[in-house]
Scaffold this active site. Structure first.
Site, PDB file in Angstrom:
ATOM      1  N   HIS A  13      19.633  25.429  -0.607  1.00 26.38           N
ATOM      2  CA  HIS A  13      19.083  26.377  -1.574  1.00 26.38           C
ATOM      3  C   HIS A  13      19.331  27.829  -1.134  1.00 26.38           C
ATOM      4  CE1 HIS A  13      16.751  27.888  -4.773  1.00 26.38           C
ATOM      5  NE2 HIS A  13      15.857  28.431  -3.977  1.00 26.38           N
ATOM      6  N   ASP A  16       0.819  -1.224   0.000  1.00 26.09           N
ATOM      7  CA  ASP A  16       0.000   0.000   0.000  1.00 26.09           C
ATOM      8  C   ASP A  16       0.848   1.266   0.000  1.00 26.09           C
ATOM      9  OD1 ASP A  16       1.046  -0.041   2.518  1.00 26.09           O
ATOM     10  OD2 ASP A  16      -0.869   0.092   3.578  1.00 26.09           O
ATOM     11  N   GLY A  17       2.173   1.124  -0.061  1.00 27.51           N
ATOM     12  CA  GLY A  17       3.042   2.292  -0.169  1.00 27.51           C
ATOM     13  C   GLY A  17       3.679   2.712   1.147  1.00 27.51           C
ATOM     14  N   GLU A  18       3.238   2.144   2.283  1.00 26.56           N
ATOM     15  CA  GLU A  18       3.827   2.543   3.571  1.00 26.56           C
ATOM     16  C   GLU A  18       5.235   1.974   3.696  1.00 26.56           C
ATOM     17  OE1 GLU A  18       1.141   1.608   6.773  1.00 26.56           O
ATOM     18  OE2 GLU A  18      -0.241   3.204   6.192  1.00 26.56           O
ATOM     19  N   ARG A  71      18.274  45.340 -20.056  1.00 26.38           N
ATOM     20  CA  ARG A  71      17.093  45.931 -20.702  1.00 26.38           C
ATOM     21  C   ARG A  71      17.572  46.938 -21.755  1.00 26.38           C
ATOM     22  NH1 ARG A  71      12.020  45.411 -20.299  1.00 26.38           N
ATOM     23  NH2 ARG A  71      12.151  44.118 -18.460  1.00 26.38           N
ATOM     24  N   LYS A  92      20.655  39.748 -17.509  1.00 31.21           N
ATOM     25  CA  LYS A  92      19.605  40.317 -18.361  1.00 31.21           C
ATOM     26  C   LYS A  92      19.842  41.812 -18.468  1.00 31.21           C
ATOM     27  CE  LYS A  92      15.709  37.257 -17.814  1.00 31.21           C
ATOM     28  NZ  LYS A  92      14.654  36.886 -16.905  1.00 31.21           N
ATOM     29  N   GLN A 125      10.949  26.423  -0.155  1.00 31.13           N
ATOM     30  CA  GLN A 125       9.919  27.272   0.484  1.00 31.13           C
ATOM     31  C   GLN A 125      10.452  27.613   1.875  1.00 31.13           C
ATOM     32  OE1 GLN A 125       6.425  27.629  -0.975  1.00 31.13           O
ATOM     33  NE2 GLN A 125       6.243  29.302   0.477  1.00 31.13           N
TER      34      GLN A 125
HETATM   35  C1  R5P Z   1      17.351  28.700  -8.799  1.00 33.86           C
HETATM   36  O1  R5P Z   1      17.328  29.383  -7.786  1.00 33.86           O
HETATM   37  C2  R5P Z   1      18.247  27.538  -8.900  1.00 33.86           C
HETATM   38  O2  R5P Z   1      19.578  27.927  -8.701  1.00 33.86           O
HETATM   39  C3  R5P Z   1      18.128  26.826 -10.237  1.00 33.86           C
HETATM   40  O3  R5P Z   1      18.595  27.702 -11.261  1.00 33.86           O
HETATM   41  C4  R5P Z   1      16.718  26.421 -10.540  1.00 33.86           C
HETATM   42  O4  R5P Z   1      16.180  25.697  -9.472  1.00 33.86           O
HETATM   43  C5  R5P Z   1      16.699  25.564 -11.796  1.00 33.86           C
HETATM   44  O5  R5P Z   1      15.368  25.222 -12.094  1.00 33.86           O
HETATM   45  P1  R5P Z   1      14.963  24.720 -13.529  1.00 33.86           P
HETATM   46  O6  R5P Z   1      15.887  23.582 -13.889  1.00 33.86           O
HETATM   47  O7  R5P Z   1      13.541  24.256 -13.361  1.00 33.86           O
HETATM   48  O8  R5P Z   1      15.080  25.856 -14.468  1.00 33.86           O
END
Ligand code: R5P
Length: 291
Positions: A127, A33-35, A192, A190, A94
């Site tokens: 992260h 069942d996945g447990e 502009r 980037k 998150q």
């Molecule tokens: C962003 O903050 C991370 O360093 C990666 O660039 C990101 O998580 C990569 O995500 P994806 O492969 O979906 O573009």
């Protein structure tokens, strides 16, 4: 004593070998069942220093739950001295509220990990460094860049590549590797050009006719890397290879990156993956020796 959870058993065995430590024999399985089921098959003394190695990437909830089973079992055995090495710590993206009344998942998991008895947490290229602040216990955020630099040194000996970050956020990774390899680094920026027109280009170095190695912490969908490869090709890069710390690689990320023109895609073994050919075992073992 090292305990490998099922997400990181091969890495745990490698770390135990590096340290000449005992790898605890465990039984893990999944019921129909996945447990999940977990059992420790070796004797562990109450005063023993135990290190659990378990990444909590996909399937995050199952790997996290198995981690709690390991911790609860150790608690029942009265073992107090527990270090958790979670090379890839799930739910780390998150780490704050982006919208009102969102669950800060990284905080919720931090609470559980500590409550379950972890006294010291070690991870690799979290992260965000601010994740450490969600814990009341010591947290060490190790870097996989020396392992990645060694990989590049061995596998690209004839080239003097540009180490390139796909965005400003990853610049420090590129810088760390380039410094170790004594080569150039840059990142994509980037610019502009007008209210309607944005151009992405390398910040300061021309990639024309140069070999480029893109480095990022995570490759998830591959979108960031594919975009970077397209820009580098347009700007005349001779070749593009890709390395990352955490090969999350959802869907056909590797396929998409190869189709965009990368020569190779590699990641570390913080996660199990077809491209996880760069080992962080030494990085972890060297750190554990210092604790
Ligand atoms: C962003 O903050 C991370 O360093 C990666 O660039 C990101 O998580 C990569 O995500 P994806 O492969 O979906 O573009």
């Amino acid at each position: 004593m090292i305990i490998g959870g099922s997400a990181s058993q091969a890495l745990a065995a490698e770390v135990a070998r590096e340290l000449n430590d005992k790898l605890c024999s465990v039984e893990t399985k999944k019921f129909p069942d996945g447990e999940r089921y977990f059992r420790i098959k070796d004797e562990i003394c109450e005063d023993e220093q135990v290190t659990i190695i378990q990444s909590t990437g996909y399937p995050q909830d199952e790997n996290m739950m198995e981690l709690f089973f390991i911790l609860d079992t150790l608690g029942d055995m009265n073992i107090k001295n527990i270090t958790l090495v979670s090379p890839y710590l799930g739910y780390s993206r998150q780490e704050r509220r982006f919208k009102e009344v969102e669950c800060i998942s990284a905080k919720a998991t931090a609470k559980l990990i500590q409550t379950m008895g972890v006294k010291h947490l070690v991870s690799i290229n979290l992260h965000e460094e601010s994740i450490c602040d969600l814990y009341d216990i010591p947290v060490n955020n190790l870097s996989a860049m020396p392992a990645i630099a060694d990989y590049i040194r061995i596998n690209f000996p004839e080239k003097k590549p540009i180490i390139l970050a796909p965005d400003k956020g990853a610049e420090n990774f590129a810088k760390e590797i380039a410094t170790l390899l004594n080569t150039d680094y840059d990142y994509l920026e980037k610019v502009r050009l007008s209210p309607e027109k944005v151009k992405t280009k390398t910040k300061s170095i021309s990639v024309d006719n140069r070999s480029v190695i893109i480095v990022d912490d995570i490759i998830s969908t591959g979108g960031t890397i594919v975009n970077a490869i397209n820009i580098l090709k347009l700007q005349g890069a001779k070749s593009v290879d890709v390395v990352c710390v955490h090969p999350v690689l959802v869907n056909d990320a590797v396929l998409k990156i190869n189709a965009a023109g990368a020569n190779s895609v590699q990641g570390t073994n913080t996660l199990k993956s077809e491209v996880a050919n760069i080992s962080v075992a030494k990085t972890i073992a060297e750190h554990l020796k210092t604790l």
